[in-house]
Structure formats: C-alpha cells, structure tokens
Motif scaffolding. Structure first.
Motif, PDB file in Angstrom:
ATOM      1  N   ILE A  80       0.840  -1.201   0.000  1.00 55.94           N
ATOM      2  CA  ILE A  80       0.000   0.000   0.000  1.00 55.94           C
ATOM      3  C   ILE A  80       0.876   1.253   0.000  1.00 55.94           C
ATOM      4  O   ILE A  80       1.793   1.383   0.817  1.00 55.94           O
ATOM      5  N   VAL A  81       0.579   2.171  -0.924  1.00 53.98           N
ATOM      6  CA  VAL A  81       1.321   3.425  -1.002  1.00 53.98           C
ATOM      7  C   VAL A  81       0.434   4.639  -0.707  1.00 53.98           C
ATOM      8  O   VAL A  81       0.937   5.750  -0.571  1.00 53.98           O
ATOM      9  N   GLU A  82      -0.870   4.417  -0.601  1.00 56.89           N
ATOM     10  CA  GLU A  82      -1.781   5.509  -0.265  1.00 56.89           C
ATOM     11  C   GLU A  82      -3.076   4.911   0.277  1.00 56.89           C
ATOM     12  O   GLU A  82      -3.516   3.847  -0.182  1.00 56.89           O
ATOM     13  N   VAL A  83      -3.685   5.566   1.251  1.00 54.92           N
ATOM     14  CA  VAL A  83      -4.963   5.104   1.808  1.00 54.92           C
ATOM     15  C   VAL A  83      -5.989   6.218   1.742  1.00 54.92           C
ATOM     16  O   VAL A  83      -5.663   7.404   1.883  1.00 54.92           O
ATOM     17  N   GLY A  84      -7.259   5.836   1.513  1.00 56.27           N
ATOM     18  CA  GLY A  84      -8.338   6.799   1.501  1.00 56.27           C
ATOM     19  C   GLY A  84      -8.652   7.314   2.899  1.00 56.27           C
ATOM     20  O   GLY A  84      -8.283   6.698   3.906  1.00 56.27           O
ATOM     21  N   SER A  85      -9.365   8.405   2.963  1.00 63.59           N
ATOM     22  CA  SER A  85      -9.620   9.079   4.237  1.00 63.59           C
ATOM     23  C   SER A  85     -10.431   8.248   5.221  1.00 63.59           C
ATOM     24  O   SER A  85     -10.337   8.443   6.434  1.00 63.59           O
ATOM     25  N   ALA A  86     -11.235   7.299   4.729  1.00 62.89           N
ATOM     26  CA  ALA A  86     -12.075   6.500   5.614  1.00 62.89           C
ATOM     27  C   ALA A  86     -11.462   5.143   5.966  1.00 62.89           C
ATOM     28  O   ALA A  86     -12.048   4.368   6.728  1.00 62.89           O
ATOM     29  N   VAL A  87     -10.289   4.846   5.461  1.00 68.14           N
ATOM     30  CA  VAL A  87      -9.653   3.549   5.701  1.00 68.14           C
ATOM     31  C   VAL A  87      -8.967   3.551   7.061  1.00 68.14           C
ATOM     32  O   VAL A  87      -8.140   4.421   7.337  1.00 68.14           O
ATOM     33  N   ARG A  88      -9.307   2.589   7.895  1.00 67.94           N
ATOM     34  CA  ARG A  88      -8.716   2.487   9.231  1.00 67.94           C
ATOM     35  C   ARG A  88      -7.899   1.207   9.410  1.00 67.94           C
ATOM     36  O   ARG A  88      -7.034   1.139  10.282  1.00 67.94           O
ATOM     37  N   GLY A  93       2.633   1.224   3.495  1.00 65.50           N
ATOM     38  CA  GLY A  93       3.701   0.276   3.791  1.00 65.50           C
ATOM     39  C   GLY A  93       3.219  -1.128   4.081  1.00 65.50           C
ATOM     40  O   GLY A  93       4.023  -2.068   4.088  1.00 65.50           O
ATOM     41  N   ASP A  94       1.915  -1.305   4.309  1.00 71.78           N
ATOM     42  CA  ASP A  94       1.378  -2.640   4.571  1.00 71.78           C
ATOM     43  C   ASP A  94       1.442  -3.511   3.321  1.00 71.78           C
ATOM     44  O   ASP A  94       1.153  -3.056   2.208  1.00 71.78           O
ATOM     45  N   LYS A  95       1.807  -4.765   3.511  1.00 68.64           N
ATOM     46  CA  LYS A  95       1.757  -5.755   2.434  1.00 68.64           C
ATOM     47  C   LYS A  95       0.362  -6.387   2.437  1.00 68.64           C
ATOM     48  O   LYS A  95      -0.136  -6.801   3.494  1.00 68.64           O
ATOM     49  N   VAL A  96      -0.246  -6.467   1.269  1.00 70.36           N
ATOM     50  CA  VAL A  96      -1.644  -6.913   1.200  1.00 70.36           C
ATOM     51  C   VAL A  96      -1.886  -7.832   0.007  1.00 70.36           C
ATOM     52  O   VAL A  96      -1.072  -7.941  -0.906  1.00 70.36           O
ATOM     53  N   VAL A  97      -3.047  -8.480   0.051  1.00 69.19           N
ATOM     54  CA  VAL A  97      -3.556  -9.293  -1.045  1.00 69.19           C
ATOM     55  C   VAL A  97      -4.962  -8.798  -1.341  1.00 69.19           C
ATOM     56  O   VAL A  97      -5.731  -8.529  -0.413  1.00 69.19           O
ATOM     57  N   SER A  98      -5.312  -8.702  -2.612  1.00 64.66           N
ATOM     58  CA  SER A  98      -6.642  -8.185  -2.944  1.00 64.66           C
ATOM     59  C   SER A  98      -7.269  -8.980  -4.078  1.00 64.66           C
ATOM     60  O   SER A  98      -6.600  -9.344  -5.050  1.00 64.66           O
ATOM     61  N   LYS A  99      -8.566  -9.259  -3.913  1.00 63.10           N
ATOM     62  CA  LYS A  99      -9.390  -9.766  -5.006  1.00 63.10           C
ATOM     63  C   LYS A  99     -10.121  -8.552  -5.566  1.00 63.10           C
ATOM     64  O   LYS A  99     -11.100  -8.066  -4.988  1.00 63.10           O
ATOM     65  N   VAL A 120      -6.916  -7.915   2.167  1.00 59.57           N
ATOM     66  CA  VAL A 120      -6.497  -8.445   3.471  1.00 59.57           C
ATOM     67  C   VAL A 120      -4.989  -8.320   3.591  1.00 59.57           C
ATOM     68  O   VAL A 120      -4.262  -8.216   2.595  1.00 59.57           O
ATOM     69  N   ALA A 121      -4.503  -8.338   4.833  1.00 59.10           N
ATOM     70  CA  ALA A 121      -3.070  -8.262   5.085  1.00 59.10           C
ATOM     71  C   ALA A 121      -2.382  -9.539   4.627  1.00 59.10           C
ATOM     72  O   ALA A 121      -2.937 -10.634   4.747  1.00 59.10           O
ATOM     73  N   ARG A 122      -1.180  -9.393   4.082  1.00 61.62           N
ATOM     74  CA  ARG A 122      -0.375 -10.549   3.678  1.00 61.62           C
ATOM     75  C   ARG A 122       0.593 -10.885   4.802  1.00 61.62           C
ATOM     76  O   ARG A 122       1.454 -10.071   5.144  1.00 61.62           O
TER      77      ARG A 122
END
Length: 332
Positions: A80-88, A93-99, A120-122
């Motif tokens: 993740i290099v950017e998060v939206g304002s409502a994401v908690r 920097g988080d490593k993730v997996v996405s469908k 989800v977090a990897r």
C-alpha cells in the motif's frame, strides 16, 4: 521515489475489444488511479491470471462487460502506497492481497486502487507471487469444500468423507486437494498423466488420468462410491457423476456446463443424489483463513510459471493454452 510517494503515471496492459488472445494485449502509459475514501492504492508486486479473466476477453459477459479499453486481472499482491480518508484497517507500507472488483479489475498494472473490503493483510513469510495466486482459485476451492460441511479442524459432519475432485492440477484443483485433506477427507482426484505425481504429492489418496477409460468414467481404483464430488471441469456431465455417487451423494459444481445447470434445477429437491452450484463470493474471513494456512505451512500455491511484467502476453498465452499446472503469475 520515496516510500509512500505517488507517481503521476504508470505502465499497464490493456485490450480494446473482445477476442484476440495474447496478441491483443498492449502496453500503455496512463495516469495512476486516484483513491476513493474507502480505497487503498496498491503498488502491485505480483498478479495471477484466472479463467474468468480469459473468459471475459472472449466475451463471457458480452455486451455488458467489460468497458473498453480494459485492464484485466482480478488477483494482486503488493504494498500500500496511499490510503483513503475512511480507511482504518491499513496504512502505507502494509503488504496486502486483494481480489479486485470483477467489473473494474485492473491488476495488470504497476498500481491499482481497490476497496479495503476486498483486501487483506499478507502475513510475513508469504511471497507476493504465492499470495497473488490465492484469491479467486483458493476462495473457490475453500467455499466448495465448506459447502459440503468441511471443517478444517476435523470436526465437521462430513469429516472423513469420500470425495472426488476433478481437474485437480488446475489452480482451483491444487488448492482443493490440499484443503480436502486438511478436512480429513479421503480424496480421489483426476488430472492429466503428467501431473499424477504432483497431485498425489498434494495429498490425494487415489489419482486418475482423466484420459483413460477409468478416468473418463470417474471410477475409483478401490471401487468406492463418492459421498461428494467437487467438479472443477466444465466438461464433466451429471450422467457420468450420478452412478459414481453414494446413495445420498452430492455434486458441488463450480464450473457448470448447461447440462449440469439443468441437473442442478432438476435435483434441487432430491432426497438422494443431487447436483448443486457454488458461486464464488468475496470473503475477507475466508481469504484470511487461506493465508493463515499458508503461513502455517499447511497450504501452498502451486506455481506453473512466473513471467516478468514485460512478458505479460506470454503469461496470458500460457493460461490460454489450457496446459498450466496450478497458477500463472506475472511479477512486476
């Protein structure tokens, strides 16, 4: 580029019409997508190709989907290099997996914006390539086995059942065999001759070459009937399944052809043998379970081949060939 910094443009692979196979894929330079308040921007490290991606290009949802030009592929893993304002739940920097969303996709690109509800977090120790193979194929296998009551601690009502898994060397099949064994089932599996050893190594108790008479008939070498059949091939028919089922056996079909769709309706209220359809549903809980099993060393991604982003067309062609064993991965 500094950590978390957002570039203006990115490379992506897209196609502009139905059909054309690998030759239709073209590299483009386009703006990096903006994130909505509930989205994260992922720098893609690896993506995996699924049959649904190929069928979309062939016109599976014509004329409603996709909107051209279209960047395909729904499974990615990255940072993740950017998060939206409502994401908690996530941070830069988080490593993730996405469908990714089926309708928008976008995985064959250097960056993709996706909902936090599809991500989800990897866990540490799982590679991007291994994780990218999981969402569609792993979830399909898991949900098919959960549909027959499988509990992965061995406590389910169907624990110890006789289960047949078709197309066991496919992406879905390789996960399904491993998950079925985690559920304490006795597994018979079908695949091509060159993959008999691989599928046995994943835990199958009996393995059939689908091109032999016994394999075509789904006949168990030990002569047993199946309590459940998990069908992953769209070529198998209810007329072949039915005589191989135990008295109250059930087929769970994740790749139904027209005949099996009809059988699912005809047998809907059957008290004995029946065929049911299972459709993939995104579940963060299920995806998290699969990744945790991988972290614990109980589940692995069988990788057919890895292709650099610049060779994405080769990965597409490999998937289209119908000869891939496990997952085809594109690495950025």
């Amino acid at each position: 580029m500094a950590a978390g910094e957002r570039p203006a443009t990115m490379r992506a692979v897209q196609y502009s019409g139905y059909g054309g196979g690998a030759a239709a894929l073209k590299f483009v330079e386009i703006p990096v997508p903006s994130v909505k308040k509930d989205e994260v921007l992922v720098k893609v490290e690896a993506a995996s190709i699924n049959q649904s991606d190929l069928m979309t290009q062939k016109g599976m949802m014509r004329p409603f989907h996709p909107k051209f030009p279209f960047i395909p592929v729904n499974n990615v893993s990255g940072e993740i290099v950017e998060v939206g304002s409502a994401v908690r739940e996530f941070k830069v920097g988080d490593k993730v997996v996405s469908k990714l969303d089926f309708w928008t996709a976008g995985g064959l690109a250097e960056y993709v914006a996706t909902s936090d509800k599809l991500t989800v977090a990897r866990p540490a120790g799982i590679s991007a390539a291994d994780a990218a193979g999981v969402p569609v194929a792993g979830l399909t296998a898991l949900q098919a086995l959960k549909a027959i009551g499988t509990k992965f601690d061995g406590s389910g009502t169907s624990g110890g059942a006789d289960v047949l898994i078709t197309a066991a060397s496919s992406g879905v099949g390789t996960y399904a065999v491993q998950l079925a064994k985690l559920g304490n089932h006795r597994v018979t599996a079908t695949c091509g001759a060159r993959n008999l050893g691989l599928v046995a190594g994943l835990g199958a108790d009996e393995v059939l070459d689908y091109k032999t008479p016994e394999g075509a008939a789904l006949s168990s070498p030990s002569g047993k009937k199946y309590d459940y059949i998990v069908n992953i091939s769209n070529k198998n028919k209810w007329s072949v399944f039915k005589p191989r089922l135990s008295s109250h056996g059930r087929v769970v079909d994740v790749a139904p052809n027209f005949g099996n769709f009809v059988a699912s309706v005809v047998t809907l209220f059957s008290r004995t043998k029946k065929l049911s359809l299972v459709s993939l549903k995104m579940s963060k809980e299920d995806l998290g379970l699969l990744l945790e099993l991988m972290r614990e060393g109980k589940l692995r991604t069988v990788v057919d081949s890895r292709h650099p982003f610049e060779k994405a067309a080769d990965a597409w062609a490999r998937s289209l060939s119908g000869h891939a064993t496990g997952k085809v991965i594109v690495e950025m």
